[in-house]
Design a protein around this motif. Structure first.
Motif, PDB file in Angstrom:
ATOM      1  N   MET A   1       0.851  -1.189   0.000  1.00  0.00           N
ATOM      2  CA  MET A   1       0.000   0.000   0.000  1.00  0.00           C
ATOM      3  C   MET A   1       0.891   1.245   0.000  1.00  0.00           C
ATOM      4  SD  MET A   1      -2.857   1.082   2.804  1.00  0.00           S
ATOM      5  CE  MET A   1      -3.643   2.680   2.784  1.00  0.00           C
ATOM      6  N   THR A   2       0.804   2.003  -1.071  1.00  0.00           N
ATOM      7  CA  THR A   2       1.646   3.191  -1.216  1.00  0.00           C
ATOM      8  C   THR A   2       1.140   4.339  -0.349  1.00  0.00           C
ATOM      9  OG1 THR A   2       2.192   2.609  -3.487  1.00  0.00           O
ATOM     10  CG2 THR A   2       2.484   4.919  -2.852  1.00  0.00           C
ATOM     11  N   THR A   3       2.049   4.994   0.349  1.00  0.00           N
ATOM     12  CA  THR A   3       1.768   6.260   1.030  1.00  0.00           C
ATOM     13  C   THR A   3       2.780   7.271   0.531  1.00  0.00           C
ATOM     14  OG1 THR A   3       0.899   5.224   3.047  1.00  0.00           O
ATOM     15  CG2 THR A   3       1.688   7.491   3.223  1.00  0.00           C
ATOM     16  N   GLY A 105      -7.104  -0.010   1.522  1.00  0.00           N
ATOM     17  CA  GLY A 105      -5.998  -0.643   0.822  1.00  0.00           C
ATOM     18  C   GLY A 105      -5.527   0.113  -0.408  1.00  0.00           C
ATOM     19  N   GLN A 106      -6.024   1.325  -0.635  1.00  0.00           N
ATOM     20  CA  GLN A 106      -5.641   2.099  -1.809  1.00  0.00           C
ATOM     21  C   GLN A 106      -4.286   2.772  -1.619  1.00  0.00           C
ATOM     22  OE1 GLN A 106      -9.048   4.296  -3.826  1.00  0.00           O
ATOM     23  NE2 GLN A 106      -9.826   4.182  -1.737  1.00  0.00           N
ATOM     24  N   GLY A 107      -3.616   3.044  -2.743  1.00  0.00           N
ATOM     25  CA  GLY A 107      -2.433   3.877  -2.686  1.00  0.00           C
ATOM     26  C   GLY A 107      -2.848   5.319  -2.461  1.00  0.00           C
ATOM     27  N   VAL A 108      -2.302   5.948  -1.426  1.00  0.00           N
ATOM     28  CA  VAL A 108      -2.761   7.270  -0.990  1.00  0.00           C
ATOM     29  C   VAL A 108      -1.640   8.291  -1.138  1.00  0.00           C
ATOM     30  CG1 VAL A 108      -3.641   8.608   0.963  1.00  0.00           C
ATOM     31  CG2 VAL A 108      -4.390   6.238   0.631  1.00  0.00           C
ATOM     32  N   ALA A 109      -2.004   9.482  -1.609  1.00  0.00           N
ATOM     33  CA  ALA A 109      -1.074  10.604  -1.662  1.00  0.00           C
ATOM     34  C   ALA A 109      -1.654  11.770  -0.880  1.00  0.00           C
ATOM     35  CB  ALA A 109      -0.801  11.026  -3.106  1.00  0.00           C
ATOM     36  N   PHE A 110      -0.807  12.395  -0.061  1.00  0.00           N
ATOM     37  CA  PHE A 110      -1.184  13.605   0.671  1.00  0.00           C
ATOM     38  C   PHE A 110      -0.473  14.773   0.002  1.00  0.00           C
ATOM     39  CE2 PHE A 110      -1.528  10.156   3.761  1.00  0.00           C
ATOM     40  CZ  PHE A 110      -2.823  10.360   4.235  1.00  0.00           C
ATOM     41  N   LEU A 111      -1.256  15.761  -0.444  1.00  0.00           N
ATOM     42  CA  LEU A 111      -0.722  16.884  -1.201  1.00  0.00           C
ATOM     43  C   LEU A 111      -0.631  18.119  -0.320  1.00  0.00           C
ATOM     44  CD1 LEU A 111      -1.632  14.851  -3.371  1.00  0.00           C
ATOM     45  CD2 LEU A 111      -2.462  16.772  -4.735  1.00  0.00           C
TER      46      LEU A 111
END
Length: 241
Positions: A1-3, A105-111
């Motif tokens: 899981m990408t963070t 379980g999604q790949g998540v990005a914090f902008l």
């Protein structure tokens, strides 16, 4: 899981180093800079000094020209914006939104936007949600790295935290996908035994979700809980015959 943590048009090198330090403290290392002021920002003295030893985060970090290039491998975007935008995504506090997101379980990005101008409406509109950190109503200005530290901390909590140090050879923790599957199994079992009304579920499952997050379950414990859910459903089925 990408963070992933994405800094857009960062203007101060020191904030990049401090952001890397904040990420390392919370166990994250995927940093992408979109069009920063300095092309060599990852190697500048101020950046390295403020990183305080988190040089591996800087070594792994990437610089790209557009937000599109920064999003490879992630499917869910969280803006960090102080105020909601008209027609923009829904706004939540971190503790409202991140526990459920961690179970997806999604790949998540914090902008994170620039220090001077924050995030543009165009960038915010691309996001699935906006994360707003509760602050004093008369003074809500957070330093970029401080904001990132708070979001990273809340995200780490949502993922289950670190917990107390484990003994050598201790069992690894179950991943978010396994916990989500177990919760779905329990939800059906609770319906089967008549404890949960699917037409009026209230907040039972979110509360169980948080309870199991705090428990920091191992894969073996997930297996046991699934066995309990299976037995509940089988018992309910026998009673209905």
């Amino acid at each position: 899981m990408t963070t992933r943590f994405i800094l857009i048009r960062t203007s101060h090198a020191g904030n990049v180093g401090a952001a890397a330090r904040a990420m390392k403290v919370m166990g994250f290392d995927d940093l992408v800079l979109v069009a920063p002021r300095w092309d060599d920002v990852l190697r500048r003295d101020e950046t390295i000094q403020r990183a305080s030893g988190a040089t591996e985060v800087l070594d792994k970090a990437r610089i790209v020209g557009t937000l599109d290039e920064a999003l490879d491998g992630v499917s869910y975007l969280c803006a960090t914006a102080m105020t909601p935008r008209d027609f923009g995504p829904p706004t939540f506090t971190p503790r409202e939104h991140l526990p459920a997101l961690a179970q997806s379980g999604q790949g998540v990005a914090f902008l994170f936007g620039s220090e001077r101008f924050g995030m543009s409406n165009e960038d915010v509109y691309r996001c699935h949600a906006a994360i707003s950190i509760p602050t004093h109503p008369d003074y809500g200005s957070l330093n970029l790295a401080a904001a990132l530290q708070l979001v990273a901390y809340e995200w780490r909590l949502a993922l289950g935290g670190f917990g107390p140090p484990k003994e050598p050879g201790g069992a690894p923790l179950a991943d978010a996908q396994a916990v989500a599957g177990m919760l779905a199994h329990w939800e059906q079992a609770l319906v089967d035994v008549g404890f949960l009304d699917p037409k009026a579920p209230k907040k039972l499952m979110p509360r169980l979700n948080q309870l199991f997050n705090r428990a920091q379950l191992t894969p073996e414990e997930i297996h046991i809980l699934r066995g309990v859910a299976k037995a509940m459903s089988q018992a309910a089925s026998g009673l209905r015959r």
